[in-house]
Design an enzyme around this catalytic site. Structure first.
Site, mmCIF file in Angstrom:
data_model
loop_
_atom_site.group_PDB
_atom_site.id
_atom_site.type_symbol
_atom_site.label_atom_id
_atom_site.label_comp_id
_atom_site.label_asym_id
_atom_site.label_seq_id
_atom_site.Cartn_x
_atom_site.Cartn_y
_atom_site.Cartn_z
ATOM 1 C CG ASP A 99 2.702 7.872 1.200
ATOM 2 O OD1 ASP A 99 3.264 7.856 0.092
ATOM 3 O OD2 ASP A 99 1.886 7.010 1.576
ATOM 4 C CG ASP A 205 3.333 10.140 -3.785
ATOM 5 O OD1 ASP A 205 2.708 9.097 -4.006
ATOM 6 O OD2 ASP A 205 3.089 11.225 -4.349
ATOM 7 C CD GLU A 261 4.189 5.787 -6.695
ATOM 8 O OE1 GLU A 261 4.423 7.003 -6.590
ATOM 9 O OE2 GLU A 261 3.078 5.352 -7.011
ATOM 10 C CG HIS A 336 -2.860 3.692 -2.416
ATOM 11 N ND1 HIS A 336 -1.539 3.334 -2.246
ATOM 12 C CD2 HIS A 336 -2.840 4.950 -2.896
ATOM 13 C CE1 HIS A 336 -0.765 4.337 -2.602
ATOM 14 N NE2 HIS A 336 -1.524 5.330 -3.001
ATOM 15 C CG ASP A 337 -1.938 4.337 -6.529
ATOM 16 O OD1 ASP A 337 -2.879 4.979 -6.044
ATOM 17 O OD2 ASP A 337 -0.746 4.657 -6.391
#
Ligand code: NOJ
Length: 569
Positions: A99, A205, A261, A336-337
């Site tokens: 990330d 990110d 993202e 993970h979200d």
């Protein structure tokens, strides 16, 4: 589209380090844990891993709040551990991306500690500071009425200098000021530091939020105190200048991949601006559209969850056709979200758990674009059952829980509803075996493990040739090594059976060869009219049955196939 880059042909796997594997038994996943599990990743067949943040951090948002971009958090290990991990991964032909967090830092980062000291501090302008406003009664107000993603407003008051700083996530994550060239230079340095250490690229990110609109109130109608007008800090033109700068100054000269993202508000047109090769910004983007194709954000509890196949098809189709031939794509079910995909769209606790997990995998992983599995997906991990607020770890959930409770919402009802979509769903411990804490740690784990680890775990699925895990291995092998590889990686995509309410079906075509992907994504049997193709070879299926596509077919729940076909009968 045929300039073959390694990342177009890669099969990715996302690792949420905190929950993956704890090698030193302190209860928290770590870098050595990932290194120890590299043989497992080779066995699975993936050749690219994305590791979630392991930078030094106070862990307000599990590491997305960075305190030092050049240091490894001691709970995750050391820089040496990271170097070993990269070296060992590379020996196995596994590339490593990490990330890159450009939008914000932790409030405990030295830049912010300096920035908040005084208005004339050299670091003041690294962040976004604005004076308060006052209403007619003299009450202090935020500079704008905009909401933050994690609940509340996107400004935090700081007494020291009587100003607000901007924070679109938690109040411990102040936004960086990208208009400041020094900030840009700092982030170039950070990126190059990790590239020089051997990483193969980045997942950038929150990249959609680097540029902000002028700070004036939103007049978007809302029932909330703060206005969720995400367009005020999403996908704005200026950020493309920042990304072009990053490509030129940080990313060029390396054989890397950069996936951004871009989130919920991004349109296909936005994605083209980010990732069309001639733009020289990112290589591909993650959009969120398919994450919202059922009612998990409005259902009251689990029993109300229902997949919306037409909506899902529409979303995938939009991205598959909208980017094809123009930009590269990234495909994934969850990260993970997001909630676990089998709970979200499959039969998570019913008898069709395994078959639904396999059908969902078939539906996704034969599309074009670089795929990313999220750790645990390959064994069909499901959302846990949260009982009380003590079961949650996520700062976003916890902030919103207390705001809602203060406003009179019943706590139990809030948990039943909001736990369907909470980010904590994907963050429970990886289920390695049926032993203590699912084999994740011998210490006291930082988080819950899903109670079903005794039946759903890696060890038992390795032994079972019909397991979800072994099915994923087949998919990965077909996609990376089989003669169908080029069709799947480079072939065109066409949705068929468009109007069907239960079936997701599409064709992939490449140099005269074709694959048909045919999936019943529902718990009910589905009828499909005869299809005008000749079956050449059955490549993969969720059921061990004879199939005749030239007759009307009844596909059982979650019956799904990949078939090589010829188009003329
Ligand atoms: C997106 C990440 O995926 C999420 O986990 C994080 O909370 C926000 N960006 C802020 O960094």
């Amino acid at each position: 589209m045929n300039n073959n880059k390694w990342w177009k042909e890669a099969f990715g796997y996302q690792i949420y380090i905190r929950s993956f594997y704890d090698a030193n038994n302190d209860g928290i996943g770590d870098l050595q844990g990932i290194t120890e599990k590299l043989p497992y990743l080779s066995y699975l067949g993936v050749n690219l891993i994305w590791i979630c943040p392991f930078y030094k951090s106070p862990m307000d948002d599990n590491g997305y709040d960075v305190m030092d971009f050049y240091a490894v958090d001691k709970t995750y290990g050391t820089l040496e551990d990271f170097k070993v991990l990269v070296e060992e991964a590379h020996k196995r032909g596994i590339r490593v991306i990490i990330d890159l967090i450009l939008n914000h830092t932790s409030d405990e980062h030295s830049w912010f500690i300096e920035s908040r000291k005084s208005k004339d501090n050299p670091y003041r302008d690294y962040y976004i500071w604005r004076p308060p406003r006052y209403d007619e009664l003299g009450n202090r107000k935020e500079p704008t009425n905009w909401a933050s993603f994690f609940g509340g407003g996107c400004w935090e008051y700081d007494e020291q200098t009587d100003e607000y700083y901007m924070k679109i996530f938690s109040k411990k994550m102040p936004d960086l000021n990208w208009e400041n060239h020094q900030v840009q230079e700092e982030m170039v340095k950070v990126a190059k530091y990790w590239l020089d250490l051997g990483v193969d690229g980045f997942r950038v990110d929150a990249v959609a939020h680097l540029a902000k609109a002028p700070f004036v109130d939103s007049d978007m109608p809302t029932n909330y105190r703060y206005t969720p007008d995400w367009g005020r800090f999403s996908n704005l033109p200026k950020l493309h200048e920042y990304l072009k700068m990053m490509r030129k100054k940080a990313f060029s000269g390396y054989d890397l991949m950069v996936v951004g993202e871009v989130g919920g508000g991004a349109l296909v047109e936005d994605a083209l601006k980010y990732s069309a090769p001639e733009e020289e910004e990112l290589d591909m983007v993650f959009n969120f559209d398919h994450n919202w194709c059922n009612n998990s954000w409005s259902a009251k509890d689990r029993t109300e969850l229902k997949i919306n196949v037409p909506h899902l098809k529409e979303m995938f189709d939009k991205w598959q056709t909208g980017l094809f031939g123009k930009a590269w794509n990234a495909i994934y079910w969850l990260n993970h979200d997001q909630p676990r995909v089998v709970t979200h769209y499959g039969d998570d606790e019913g008898p069709l758990h395994d078959r639904s997990a396999k059908a969902l995998a078939v539906a996704l992983y034969f599309m074009w674009g670089t795929p990313f599995i999220y750790n645990g997906e390959e064994i069909g991990m499901t959302n846990p059952h949260f009982k009380s607020i003590a079961d949650f770890q996520d700062v976003s959930f916890i902030t919103q829980y207390y705001l809602n409770i203060q406003n009179g919402t019943d706590p139990e009802a809030y948990i039943a509803h909001a736990s369907l979509s909470t980010r904590d769903n994907a963050r429970t411990l990886m289920q390695w075996n049926d032993g203590l804490h699912g084999g994740f740690t011998k210490g006291t784990p930082w988080n819950l493990i899903n109670e079903n680890y005794r039946t759903i775990n890696v060890e038992s699925q390795i032994k079972d040739p019909n397991s979800i895990l072994n099915f994923y291995r087949k998919i990965i092998e077909i996609r990376t090594k089989s003669p169908f590889r080029n069709i799947i990686i480079y072939g065109s995509y066409e949705l068929i059976e468009k109007e069907h309410n239960q079936i997701y079906a599409y064709l992939r075509r490449f140099e005269g060869r074709n694959l048909l992907v045919l999936c019943n994504l529902t718990k009910e049997a589905a009828t499909v009219d005869k299809l005008p193709y000749t079956l050449e070879e059955r490549v993969l299926g969720t059921m061990d049955k004879q199939i005749n596509i030239n007759k009307k077919m009844v596909l059982e729940p979650y019956e799904a196939y990949v078939l090589e076909i010829k188009e003329e009968i």
